[in-house]
Design a protein around this motif. Structure first.
Motif, PDB file in Angstrom:
ATOM      1  N   ASP A   1       0.760  -1.211  -0.008  1.00  0.00           N
ATOM      2  CA  ASP A   1       0.071  -0.079   0.070  1.00  0.00           C
ATOM      3  C   ASP A   1       0.845   1.239  -0.188  1.00  0.00           C
ATOM      4  OD1 ASP A   1      -2.202  -1.488  -0.065  1.00  0.00           O
ATOM      5  OD2 ASP A   1      -2.498  -1.578   2.106  1.00  0.00           O
ATOM      6  N   TYR A   2       2.143   1.334   0.762  1.00  0.00           N
ATOM      7  CA  TYR A   2       2.994   2.340   0.602  1.00  0.00           C
ATOM      8  C   TYR A   2       3.286   2.711  -0.764  1.00  0.00           C
ATOM      9  CZ  TYR A   2       6.902  -0.721   1.491  1.00  0.00           C
ATOM     10  OH  TYR A   2       7.846  -1.737   1.141  1.00  0.00           O
ATOM     11  N   VAL A   3       3.525   1.884  -1.505  1.00  0.00           N
ATOM     12  CA  VAL A   3       3.850   2.260  -3.000  1.00  0.00           C
ATOM     13  C   VAL A   3       2.710   2.735  -3.674  1.00  0.00           C
ATOM     14  CG1 VAL A   3       4.916   1.223  -5.072  1.00  0.00           C
ATOM     15  CG2 VAL A   3       5.547   0.515  -2.923  1.00  0.00           C
ATOM     16  N   GLU A   4       1.330   2.034  -3.399  1.00  0.00           N
ATOM     17  CA  GLU A   4       0.294   2.586  -4.081  1.00  0.00           C
ATOM     18  C   GLU A   4       0.186   4.196  -3.669  1.00  0.00           C
ATOM     19  OE1 GLU A   4      -3.242   0.212  -4.133  1.00  0.00           O
ATOM     20  OE2 GLU A   4      -4.117   1.931  -3.411  1.00  0.00           O
ATOM     21  N   ALA A   5       0.445   4.475  -2.313  1.00  0.00           N
ATOM     22  CA  ALA A   5       0.132   5.754  -1.857  1.00  0.00           C
ATOM     23  C   ALA A   5       1.213   6.993  -2.711  1.00  0.00           C
ATOM     24  CB  ALA A   5       0.331   5.712  -0.556  1.00  0.00           C
ATOM     25  N   ALA A   6       2.094   6.192  -2.659  1.00  0.00           N
ATOM     26  CA  ALA A   6       3.197   7.269  -3.546  1.00  0.00           C
ATOM     27  C   ALA A   6       2.775   7.268  -4.820  1.00  0.00           C
ATOM     28  CB  ALA A   6       4.627   6.554  -3.312  1.00  0.00           C
ATOM     29  N   LYS A   7       2.369   6.200  -5.451  1.00  0.00           N
ATOM     30  CA  LYS A   7       1.820   6.581  -6.823  1.00  0.00           C
ATOM     31  C   LYS A   7       0.838   7.395  -7.045  1.00  0.00           C
ATOM     32  CE  LYS A   7       2.751   1.776  -9.098  1.00  0.00           C
ATOM     33  NZ  LYS A   7       2.041   0.613  -9.340  1.00  0.00           N
ATOM     34  N   LEU A   8       0.028   7.492  -6.138  1.00  0.00           N
ATOM     35  CA  LEU A   8      -1.256   8.175  -6.185  1.00  0.00           C
ATOM     36  C   LEU A   8      -0.829   9.726  -5.621  1.00  0.00           C
ATOM     37  CD1 LEU A   8      -4.144   5.942  -4.585  1.00  0.00           C
ATOM     38  CD2 LEU A   8      -3.694   6.768  -7.045  1.00  0.00           C
ATOM     39  N   ARG A   9       0.072   9.787  -5.135  1.00  0.00           N
ATOM     40  CA  ARG A   9       0.699  11.139  -4.856  1.00  0.00           C
ATOM     41  C   ARG A   9       1.184  11.855  -5.808  1.00  0.00           C
ATOM     42  NH1 ARG A   9       5.349  10.304  -1.195  1.00  0.00           N
ATOM     43  NH2 ARG A   9       3.640   9.128   0.174  1.00  0.00           N
ATOM     44  N   GLY A  10       1.553  11.071  -7.037  1.00  0.00           N
ATOM     45  CA  GLY A  10       1.862  11.558  -8.320  1.00  0.00           C
ATOM     46  C   GLY A  10       3.452  11.315  -8.475  1.00  0.00           C
ATOM     47  N   GLU A  11       4.208  10.665  -7.500  1.00  0.00           N
ATOM     48  CA  GLU A  11       5.531  10.555  -7.423  1.00  0.00           C
ATOM     49  C   GLU A  11       6.195   9.871  -8.761  1.00  0.00           C
ATOM     50  OE1 GLU A  11       7.529  11.667  -5.188  1.00  0.00           O
ATOM     51  OE2 GLU A  11       6.630  11.509  -3.261  1.00  0.00           O
ATOM     52  N   GLY A  12       7.229  10.276  -9.363  1.00  0.00           N
ATOM     53  CA  GLY A  12       8.003   9.690 -10.359  1.00  0.00           C
ATOM     54  C   GLY A  12       8.330   8.405 -10.305  1.00  0.00           C
ATOM     55  N   ASP A  13       8.674   7.642 -11.299  1.00  0.00           N
ATOM     56  CA  ASP A  13       9.141   6.504 -11.279  1.00  0.00           C
ATOM     57  C   ASP A  13      10.682   6.186 -10.395  1.00  0.00           C
ATOM     58  OD1 ASP A  13       6.958   5.277 -12.710  1.00  0.00           O
ATOM     59  OD2 ASP A  13       8.280   5.647 -14.699  1.00  0.00           O
ATOM     60  N   TRP A  14      11.339   7.074 -10.810  1.00  0.00           N
ATOM     61  CA  TRP A  14      12.704   7.148 -10.126  1.00  0.00           C
ATOM     62  C   TRP A  14      12.669   7.064  -8.712  1.00  0.00           C
ATOM     63  CZ3 TRP A  14      16.936   4.860 -10.602  1.00  0.00           C
ATOM     64  CH2 TRP A  14      18.089   5.108 -10.043  1.00  0.00           C
ATOM     65  N   HIS A  15      11.690   8.063  -8.102  1.00  0.00           N
ATOM     66  CA  HIS A  15      11.414   8.430  -6.784  1.00  0.00           C
ATOM     67  C   HIS A  15      11.180   6.703  -6.239  1.00  0.00           C
ATOM     68  CE1 HIS A  15      10.332  10.167  -2.903  1.00  0.00           C
ATOM     69  NE2 HIS A  15       9.332   9.260  -2.943  1.00  0.00           N
ATOM     70  N   LEU A  16       9.966   6.523  -6.903  1.00  0.00           N
ATOM     71  CA  LEU A  16       9.542   4.973  -6.268  1.00  0.00           C
ATOM     72  C   LEU A  16      10.553   4.056  -6.416  1.00  0.00           C
ATOM     73  CD1 LEU A  16       6.094   4.570  -8.482  1.00  0.00           C
ATOM     74  CD2 LEU A  16       6.213   5.422  -6.161  1.00  0.00           C
TER      75      LEU A  16
END
Lengths: 354, 318, 552
Positions: free
Chosen positions: A245-260
């Motif tokens: 879920d924390y990756v989903e949260a980061a994705k939904l925040r709009g973070e880029g791939d490299w940050h993920l």
């Protein structure tokens, strides 16, 4: 019956009894089965066989002692967090770390440790060991010991280089595939499948026959052969992290791939990746040693363990162990790395599986 | 049942496609050669004239794609072209040697597979005991050793020092099976040592993995004795991983056999390949690579099909 | 239900201590528990996670799971001391005289064998019955447990049978040797409420019919109230209180027990939609959705969420309530229909939304463990959205993080530099809330936020969410399967079944009849604290109809 045999059995039986008295069931089982096996060995092989067992046990005890001391040393010099981890290391892992440490020293300081240069001819061919030459001379009269020391630099260095390259390619592709999914994921998966469906040694032979046995060819070819393994593991590990879920949260925040990749996925995949690096190194190292042994790896006069086995192989028929020494050097390092990896895998898988 | 057949067919199709892609890879890798084959064979000193003649002979004038399909069609019908060195047909060179290699691999497999799986199950039963730990150290050591290290140790002791077996595995067609088995004992033993260790560890891991399942705990709580837990409850579910382990290791044998053949001077296809690589005899290299890759793919295919066939969920669909 | 207390003692546990292996040492997890169970008696063991209920259940069979060991005390089963018995002796009891029913029947049946073969394994092993007799007996038990087509179902494989049916088949299997004692280890926890009823009824019937003693382990008070003659409350490996069910429910003595009982009392007044013509924060309009290659999971779903209100989306697993949330956040683009934010359509894919649009809708997750990156510091977890959306840096950022930590009632000085694994479940969930707040959203999706938490902690989280809503004017979409939670905090309710909205409206209306039949089924299936609830309900529904009623 010699004093040695009497002493041998007396020691074993006494040790068995002590183990039984202190209710150490496992130690007792081991010691006593050794006693029983020794009866058979003694009858079949006579005193030399028992002496062999004793020497073997001595070496084992020495290795155990060294490992124990080395582990204590590491615990003393490390930071508390690492020291706590180190305390859980079994002796085998400590032994592995000790061997890796020794090899690293030998490789880095080769020119200062080795008494002669790696291609320096100093004696006649196959000269037996003397006080100048610890391990004797090879087929051209070069010092075996010096060449072994230089081999730590050449063979291990080359394998390390190839491993790092394989790792960079495989891990990056794996991480990106996991994050991106879709066609990129599919494509890299298929490419990995194809590369892995050719046996690695065969693939390497094919490529070397085409491009010739240059060092850079070896590094690149070996890296390509083994990067799919890293890719698959990274893809699987990262795949497990990506669904968190924390990756989903980061994705939904709009973070880029490299940050993920850098902040969310990589920090949570390091443990299996480090273990995989060790395993990968073993594979690469053995493959390059195999190629060298076939005469297709590092070319003479550079000292390399695989080629040294090949060059001195004829001595084996005279009962001389010289060609076994570089082979043992290869085996010892691989064993050492595997011991450490085994412990790391055990740690990262938790105690559940056991 | 239709589901299973569908899955198996799909897997077979995938294997075929992989093989095709690999054949493309093997053929066109040679095209990547700096210069061309003729240049590579004759070297820098060759005159334009001789180069042209060889190019003519090899049909290099035609586009690569056409030559690929010629080569593939030949390979499928068992014709791999002729050697660049002595002009003999490749197939004739390969056939006998391939049979010898298969014999050696089968010899090793017949000993190693039952031995390793039994040991693996025993070690899984005795997990965490001192025997398990000793087995762990021994198998790790064995898989960490290069094949030539084990091979030379065996030669040193069993052949040179104690003279129990021949150091060089020279075989000829007139030998009886018993003679063959004796002559090839050392190379087979080397392979057995490496493969057994691998297989044992993987079998152990597969079984221990299963022992953590809730249904195993349930079986224990139903009062099943330990052997019954393993045989009746774990094993039927362990076939897929075990088949996988076996296939993977048989595939590993295919690679390991090359080094072992060189160590024991055994006249197999691996030796031929190594010689051909050194001499840059590309038709032979390509043929050997294709054969090895096909064996490898076939074994992996067998593992997957085996896993599909033994999966109870697939065997008894909803 | 209450049986005379004079019957002979079957199981007697005295001063039981069990250690668990963690971090290279043995730490006590059961710290001296006594337990007496008479023939035919049902004892409920309840407690929150980590209380050691399950460990005690296993110990009652003389069984210590991997990584645990019985360090002290005695376990006497019908005159036999299990702590000193040989493993062969203990094994001879298991399956024949003591049987076990596990939490997940789907995982506890061996996938490689037919149900009936697993059922008859113990009777055949102990030579109690011949194969044919054992099979006949199994079919009879299946019938008593009201499994559909009892003569055939046994010849199926576990994956061919549904979860609720498997759980009943497992109860039948436990009965196969007519044991003296059955351990039920949370047998209905993994099931939906409507399925739970059939299993509860079946378990109670069979235990009554054969007069078998049982230990019933659960964390759900209402469930244990239906099943047990007496209840033992556990906390962190120690007994808190032990009393007959009626007394325990009516007059608990210990503070901890009382607080457990009081949990479900939190309730706040219902709000209604704003009077003015303000647009809903989120409006889902006629959405159809499906996962790649799968069947439709959402079918023409529409609902509105107005500012400052809590809309609870209720339904069982597979009803599509979480999928609706994925459509709103843009993780799953709909096949048809759209999602409006303040009247403006949102791009279907989250990748196409602007930062401002992403900021508006935040999520709080069910599993706090997987919702927070275990390798990030708390300050980074909460600080990142503030930095990302508002561009805060340095001291400003630190100040904002401190503010947020204050808001969720955690001491900034204490938590700023820590990592999630060092926190308790409730604290983690609070950090998750703070992360959502850091984006300064208007709308938060709460996906089963309390269902993984113990009841006391869950109540704290609900109160916090309520306070934040009042202070910050947030709108919540509250996804849950737990109707008690709905009662306590929802303003409006949306009931979903098989991807469709069955009924929606203000909460008070929804909780007063007449209901849609499915809503009715859901509502009536939620266990209540009244020990006679199950009996009454079964009478109302008609005994033969329980299983099938759930399938309407």
């Amino acid at each position: 019956m010699s004093m040695f045999v009497i002493g041998y059995y007396a020691a074993l039986i006494a040790a068995s009894c002590i183990a039984a008295y202190f209710q150490n069931r496992q130690a007792f089982m081991l010691l006593f089965s050794l006693t029983l096996v020794s009866f058979v060995l003694g009858i079949v092989g006579g005193v030399p066989a028992l002496q062999g067992v004793t020497i073997f046990a001595g070496i084992l005890a020495l290795a155990a002692g060294t490992s124990y001391a080395f582990r204590e040393f590491l615990i003393q010099v490390s930071r508390p967090a690492i020291a706590k981890e180190l305390r859980t290391a079994p002796l085998t892992a400590a032994f592995g770390m000790f061997v890796i440490f020794t090899y690293a020293i030998a490789g880095i300081f080769a020119p200062w440790i080795a008494p002669f240069g790696q291609s320096e001819v100093i004696a006649s061919a196959f000269e037996p060991p003397n006080e100048d030459m610890l391990l004797g001379a090879d087929q051209l009269g070069r010092d075996m010991f010096s060449r072994i020391v230089y081999g730590a630099r050449n063979s291990v260095g080359l394998a390390l280089l190839a491993t790092i390259l394989a790792f960079v390619i495989g891990a990056l592709a794996g991480l990106y595939s996991a994050v991106k999914g879709g066609w990129l994921d599919q494509l890299s998966g298929r490419v990995a499948d194809v590369i892995m469906s050719v046996p690695s040694l065969i693939f390497a032979l094919l490529m070397l026959s085409i491009f010739g046995t240059y060092l850079w060819v070896i590094v690149v070819v070996v890296a390509i052969i083994y990067s799919p393994r890293v890719f698959r593991l990274t893809r699987a590990v990262a795949g497990n992290v990506v669904v968190m879920d924390y990756v989903e949260a980061a994705k939904l925040r709009g973070e880029g791939d490299w940050h993920l990749i850098r902040k969310e996925i990589l920090p949570n995949s390091t443990a299996p990746l480090i273990a995989e690096f060790g395993l990968e190194f073993c594979f690469v190292f053995l493959l390059i040693a195999g190629l060298s042994f076939l005469g297709l790896g590092i070319q003479p006069p550079t000292a390399d363990w695989g080629s040294m086995v090949r060059e001195n192989a004829t001595l084996i028929s005279f009962g001389d162990i010289t060609p076994l020494i570089p082979a043992a050097a290869i085996a010892l390092l691989t064993v050492a790395v595997n011991f450490v990896v085994d412990w790391m895998l055990f740690r990262s898988s938790g105690l559940k599986e056991q | 049942m239709r589901d299973i057949l569908g899955l198996v067919a799909k897997r077979l199709g995938l294997g075929l496609v992989t093989l095709l892609v690999v054949s493309v890879l093997i053929f066109f890798a040679v095209e990547l050669l700096p210069g061309d084959i003729a240049q590579a064979v004759l070297g820098q000193m060759a005159t334009e004239e001789t180069l042209a003649r060889l190019r003519e002979e090899l049909g290099l004038g035609r586009p690569a794609i056409v030559r690929y399909f010629d080569w593939l069609a030949g390979a499928v019908t068992g014709d791999f072209g002729t050697s660049l060195i002595d002009g003999e047909p490749v197939t004739a060179k390969i056939t006998d040697r391939f049979v010898s290699t298969l014999f050696l691999a089968a010899y090793a497999a017949v000993i190693a597979v039952p031995f390793a799986i039994t040991l693996g199950i025993i070690v899984a039963l005795l997990r965490n005991s001192i025997f398990d730990r000793v087995a762990n150290v021994v198998t790790l050591t064995s898989i960490s050793s290069p094949e030539f290290f084990l091979g030379y140790i065996l030669i040193l002791y069993l052949a040179v020092k104690w003279s129990m077996f021949p150091a060089i595995a020279s075989i000829s067609s007139g030998m009886t099976l018993l003679e063959l088995l004796e002559r090839t004992f050392l190379p087979a033993l080397t392979l057995v040592l490496v493969v057994t260790a691998h297989m044992m560890r993987m079998t152990r891991a597969a079984i221990i993995n299963l022992l953590a399942s809730p249904y195993i705990e349930m079986a224990r709580l139903k009062g099943a004795p330990p052997w019954k837990v393993i045989v009746k409850h774990a094993l039927p579910n362990a076939w897929a991983p075990i088949i996988n382990v076996v296939a993977l290791n048989l595939a590993y044998l295919v690679t390991g056999v090359v080094l072992v053949e060189v160590v024991f001077v055994y006249p197999g296809i691996g030796q031929l390949l190594v010689d051909a690589v050194a001499k840059r005899d590309f038709p032979i290299v390509q043929a050997c690579c294709l054969i090895f890759a096909a064996t490898f793919i076939l074994l992996n295919l067998a593992a997957d099909v085996g896993a599909i066939l033994t999966n109870p969920r697939l065997r008894h669909p909803k | 239900m209450n049986k005379p207390q004079s019957k002979s003692v079957l199981l007697e546990i005295r001063g039981l201590k069990i250690d668990g292996y963690s971090d290279e040492t043995w730490v006590p997890i059961i710290k001296g528990v006594d337990l007496t169970l008479r023939r035919g008696e049902v004892l409920g063991l309840i407690g929150e996670s980590g209380a050691g209920k399950s460990t005690i259940g296993a110990a009652a069979m003389g069984y210590a799971r991997d990584g645990t060991r019985i360090s002290e005390g005695s376990i006497e089963f019908d005159g036999m001391e299990l702590t000193t018995a040989t493993s062969a002796e203990k094994r001879a009891l298991r399956g024949s005289r003591i049987a076990y029913v596990a939490q997940s029947a789907a995982a506890s049946f061996n996938p490689a064998h037919k149900l009936i073969d697993q059922h008859t394994e113990a009777p055949l092993h102990y030579r109690i019955k011949k194969r044919m007799e054992a099979q006949e007996d199994a079919m009879e038990l299946y019938e008593r447990l009201r499994l559909p087509s009892p003569r055939e179902i046994g010849f199926r494989y576990p994956h061919q049978v549904s979860g609720g049916q498997l759980q009943r088949a497992m109860t039948a299997m436990a009965m196969s040797c007519r044991p003296d004692l059955i351990i039920f280890d949370e047998p209905t926890t993994a099931l939906d409420v409507t399925t739970q009823i059939e299993v509860l009824a079946a378990v109670r019937d069979i235990v009554d019919q054969f007069n078998t003693a049982a230990i019933y382990i659960t964390h759900d008070l209402a469930v244990v109230a239906q099943m047990a003659d007496a209840i033992k409350v556990l906390l962190k490996g120690e007994e808190v209180e032990h009393a007959p069910t009626e007394k325990m429910l009516d007059a608990p003595e210990e503070e901890y027990t009382k607080s457990l009982w009081a949990v479900r009392s939190f309730k706040r007044p219902q709000k209604s939609r704003p009077e003015d013509d303000s647009k809903p924060v989120i409006s889902v309009q006629g959405v159809d959705a499906a996962y790649t290659g799968g069947a439709k999971v959402l079918d023409d779903v529409s609902f509105d969420i107005y500012p400052g209100m809590t809309v609870a989306v209720v339904g069982e697993s597979g009803s599509g309530k979480s999928t609706a949330a994925r459509v709103i956040t843009g993780l799953l683009p709909p096949m048809k229909g759209e999602v409006l934010c303040r009247g403006a359509a949102l791009p279907p894919r989250y990748q196409d939304r602007t930062r401002e649009q992403l900021r508006q809708a935040q999520m709080i997750y069910q599993m706090a463990d997987t919702a927070l990156n275990p390798k990030s510091r708390i300050s980074d977890i909460i600080g990142r959205p503030a930095q990302f959306y508002s561009g805060l840096k340095g001291p400003m950022l630190k100040q904002r993080v401190d503010e947020l930590l204050d808001l969720i009632e955690l001491d900034p000085a204490n938590f700023y530099n820590r990592f999630p694994p060092e926190l308790s479940g409730g604290q983690k969930q609070r950090i998750g809330i703070a992360r959502a707040l850091a984006a300064e959203p208007e709308f938060i999706i709460c996906d089963e936020v309390t269902s993984a938490l113990d009841q006391l902690v869950a109540e704290g989280i609900l109160k916090l969410l309520d306070r934040l809503q009042r202070e910050l004017g947030l709108a919540y979409m509250f996804i849950t399967h737990d109707l008690a939670t709905v009662r306590s905090i929802a303003d409006e309710v949306v009931v979903m079944q098989n991807g469709r909205v069955v009924e929606q409206g203000a909460k008070e209306e929804m909780f007063t009849p007449p209901h849609h039949p499915y809503t009715d089924l859901l509502l009536s299936s939620v266990p209540e604290m009244d020990p006679n609830w199950l009996t009454t309900l079964l009478e109302e529904r008609g005994v033969d109809n329980i299983g099938e009623a759930a399938r309407v």
